[in-house]
Design a protein around this motif. Sequence first.
Motif, PDB file in Angstrom:
ATOM      1  N   ARG A 190       1.768   7.918  -3.577  1.00  0.00           N
ATOM      2  CA  ARG A 190       1.493   6.493  -3.466  1.00  0.00           C
ATOM      3  C   ARG A 190       0.591   6.060  -4.628  1.00  0.00           C
ATOM      4  O   ARG A 190      -0.300   6.809  -5.036  1.00  0.00           O
TER       5      ARG A 190
ATOM      6  N   ILE B 105      -2.743  -4.317  -5.006  1.00  0.00           N
ATOM      7  CA  ILE B 105      -2.125  -3.650  -3.858  1.00  0.00           C
ATOM      8  C   ILE B 105      -2.466  -4.446  -2.599  1.00  0.00           C
ATOM      9  O   ILE B 105      -3.636  -4.737  -2.342  1.00  0.00           O
TER      10      ILE B 105
ATOM     11  N   ILE C  32      -1.723   3.844  -4.626  1.00  0.00           N
ATOM     12  CA  ILE C  32      -3.121   3.698  -4.213  1.00  0.00           C
ATOM     13  C   ILE C  32      -3.862   5.034  -4.289  1.00  0.00           C
ATOM     14  O   ILE C  32      -5.035   5.103  -4.633  1.00  0.00           O
TER      15      ILE C  32
ATOM     16  N   THR D 243      -7.733  -0.976  -5.199  1.00  0.00           N
ATOM     17  CA  THR D 243      -6.632  -1.861  -4.799  1.00  0.00           C
ATOM     18  C   THR D 243      -6.190  -2.774  -5.930  1.00  0.00           C
ATOM     19  O   THR D 243      -5.325  -3.618  -5.755  1.00  0.00           O
TER      20      THR D 243
ATOM     21  N   GLU E   6       0.823  -1.207   0.000  1.00  0.00           N
ATOM     22  CA  GLU E   6       0.000   0.000   0.000  1.00  0.00           C
ATOM     23  C   GLU E   6       0.859   1.259   0.000  1.00  0.00           C
ATOM     24  O   GLU E   6       0.523   2.277  -0.603  1.00  0.00           O
TER      25      GLU E   6
ATOM     26  N   ALA F   5      -3.552  -4.804   0.565  1.00  0.00           N
ATOM     27  CA  ALA F   5      -4.244  -3.852   1.432  1.00  0.00           C
ATOM     28  C   ALA F   5      -4.346  -4.324   2.873  1.00  0.00           C
ATOM     29  O   ALA F   5      -5.004  -3.709   3.685  1.00  0.00           O
TER      30      ALA F   5
END
Lengths: 523, 437
Positions: B399, B429, B401, B408, B351, B431
């Motif tokens: 980032r 990602i 995200i 995600t 993340e 998470a």
Amino acid sequence: MEDKSKRYDRQIRIWGEHGQTQLENTQVCLLNCGPTGNETLKNLVLGGIASFTAVDAATVEPADLGTNFMLDADNLGQTKAKCVCGHLKELNESVNGSFVDEKPETLIESNPSFFTSFTLIIATQMGEASLLKLDELCRQSNIPLIIARSYGLMGYLRVCSDELCVVETKPDNKVEDLRLGAPWPELEKYVMEFDMNSLDDKTYKHVPWAIILMQAARKWKDEHGGNLPSSYKERNELKAQIRSIRRSLDEENFDEALSNAHWIWALPTIGSEVRTVLESPKTEVHSSSSDFWVLAAALKNFYAATGDMPLEGSVPDMTSTTEFYLEIQRLYREKADADIAAVTVQLKETLNEIGRPSDAISPEDIKVFCKNARNLQVVWNTKFSEECEGSAAVGAELTRLMGLEDSSANAALYVLLRAADRFNATHGRFPGFFDSELDEDASRLKAVAMQILADQGVANVSVPDDLVAEMCRFGAAELHCVAAIMGGAAAQEAIKIITRQFVPLDSPLIFNAMSSNTTLIKI
Amino acid sequence: MKRVAPPGVERSRWRDLDRLLLRSGNLVGPGFEPGEEVKEILHDMLHVLVIGAGGLGCELLKDLALTGFKKIDVIDMDTIDVSNLNRQFLFRMKDVGKSKATVAAERVMQRVHGVSVTPHFCRIEDKPPEFYQAFHIIVLGLDSVEARSWINGVVCGFLEYEDDGSVKQETIKPMVDGGTEGFKGHSRVIIPSVTPCFQCTMWLFPPQTKFPLCTLAETPRSAAHCIEWAHLIQWGQVRGAEVFDADVPEHMKWIYEQAVARAELFNIPGVTLQHTQGVVKNIIPAIPSTNAIVAASCALETLKMATMCSTGMSNYMMYMGAAGIYTHTVAYEKDPECIVCSAGVPVAIEESTTLEELMQQLCAQFPEKLATPSVSFQGCNLYMRGIFEEETRPNLAKRIIDLMEGATSGVLIVNDKKLHGPLRIQLSINAAQAMQT
């Protein structure tokens, strides 16, 4: 001349100057100048044959312009053979071309001696009856015949010749003839006197793997009553022994030795093709035997005396110093030369016995024969009549193929093509000629096909209706692409026969353009 | 110049082909409808491109023209050489030195009336993707892995996917490929995203023989070693900055003489001018018949693809003609993780991963493919090189995200000078941390 070697450079790399010379002495006769025939001849004219004669009685019609690249709109209404001949000659000015404005079928009946002046006959798009006669005719004169056929989305190809003897078969996966497990005395002596231990590290890395393996094999034999390792376990033990004398892990010669260790026990065998040659009654030679069989007789004597074939004499490249490698190369070459000399002695005796001069076969031919001894092959193609007139062998093969998932369709196509020919003989037209009779023709064609199967003694199998319907749909169309494939394959077979290199077909071939695969009908 | 058909000929000219196109069949492709419409599509609508006007290319142009394709383009950068004449049957001695594409196009139009062949005398890389986009089917008559990889990248780059990962059908551009060497050859059908692309089956191409430099310099054992020594080592040392050109006779002669001297020094037999040319130019032996077989098989598959008039090849045919005739037809499978044609290469990140970190991770993962990547997401540039570099630079520290607005998972499109088409990254990602924090 220089232009010639440049022009043919890419193919001379395949069949050599001697193959090219054979090609340049070839006179080809083509029967029927449709796309299948023209595409065959096109490939041979490009390759540089001496001459061709195109035989066809038809005149050029519009439908030819949709399938035939050797005709154009200006040729409409003219003699097809003449127009095709003109366009083919443009491809290579060193090739002579002529044409005969007659039906091949008529020529076979009226003037059989016409065919005897050629070195190769290519018959395309012809029916059974004429081909039966032509095959007889060609066999009598010892002229190879190639039969090619395109029919809708299928094709048929066959070589007709009593025997084709090939010395230079040029197999794809050649087995190296190194004799690591049983070296001859001179090689054995060199290997045993080769002192690896005294070498510095750099030279140690350049000991050829052949030497590493022969020393390992010698040591193993000494410790195991003269036997080579025979089980998986023993072979691994021998490999472990090789690993144990490594000085470091970056010795590529040792990596090569380990990956080639199987050559110690995998001795080059004498394949079934060579055995067939050696065991053939033709090795009982007489004054009119061909050079191939006289050489085979000498080889047979050599084999009887030594228990092995002449050494091939070449050594694959391997990590080594120049000096070590050239020394090994020399030992192998000298042994090969000695074997050639021994075969030559046998040969001279044989030639004497049959009343031919002892130098009747050139040293070069003897050498090539010996180098290729392990891969010699003779290809026999059965008579066309045996294929057509019903025989147990054909029936058995069709039964076998029709029971196999990946060949049943092609076996059915084979039967259907013959059925279409019989249909044509009966009705004066091929099935599916008229749009209006497609369904009726399908039932008729299927009935003929079933009759052929019954005649061949094939029971309890049928030809699939889908394929029957497709054959009728084709309506004997000669599609350019299928013709180009069949013509390409026919030309390839012609080249193999002419150059006496590589292995020609030994049975009829079916090409299925729907699924893009082929099946041999092994008779 | 395109030639016009004589009056009355056109109708009956396609008699043989019409058996397939006007009659219904039981063994046909999906949706085949016999009739005038499919003929019209074949003759008047479809536009095909032939890449290469050499051994396969000459055959392909002839085969396609006689299969009813009337709008054909051909691209080739080469000029005609004497050594082409044994198989490239559209060329004559008087054509030596001229453009292959131009002469081939002219000859086919002269012979087959009604067909229009447009030549392009240039490198394939000289044309933009839009050029290739314009054709319905691309047929390849190439002799190098590099050229195949290049066009493969371009064509697979056309693929677009729906959000659910399924391909948009209209973005699939089929290719048919052929190759030969001596008596051997292959033909294959490539429908990107359906059948394997070149990258999926790269292992089918045999590795090229390369000799270690130390063998050439210190322990030559064969004629080829002496020739490669002259070519790769001696030329540079003696002739310095002069660029070696295998087509300049003086250059080739020099290499040959150096190789002969080297061979004599080491007592190695077998250096000939012919062998020297073969090694230096990496000449693949070639004969007309194999080219004819392979090209015709390719043209036939092109016809099937265009009309569905018969079942198509699935999807690779190998032809071996040296010992009898042996063919092997096999349906190879796509590599689901192919970096060229798949919906995306799965890549997992944390993340906390920033765009810059992701780019470093990708460069490390695909060192052969990426060096200076640009990245976009759903049509929006995240980081671009060139004129947008300054504008997108602030994203590097962000980032992923956040750049993906909280999603995600998603597909990132990565471009790089080293790539021939975009690389799709199926990003997920991790998470798990997000839930903890």
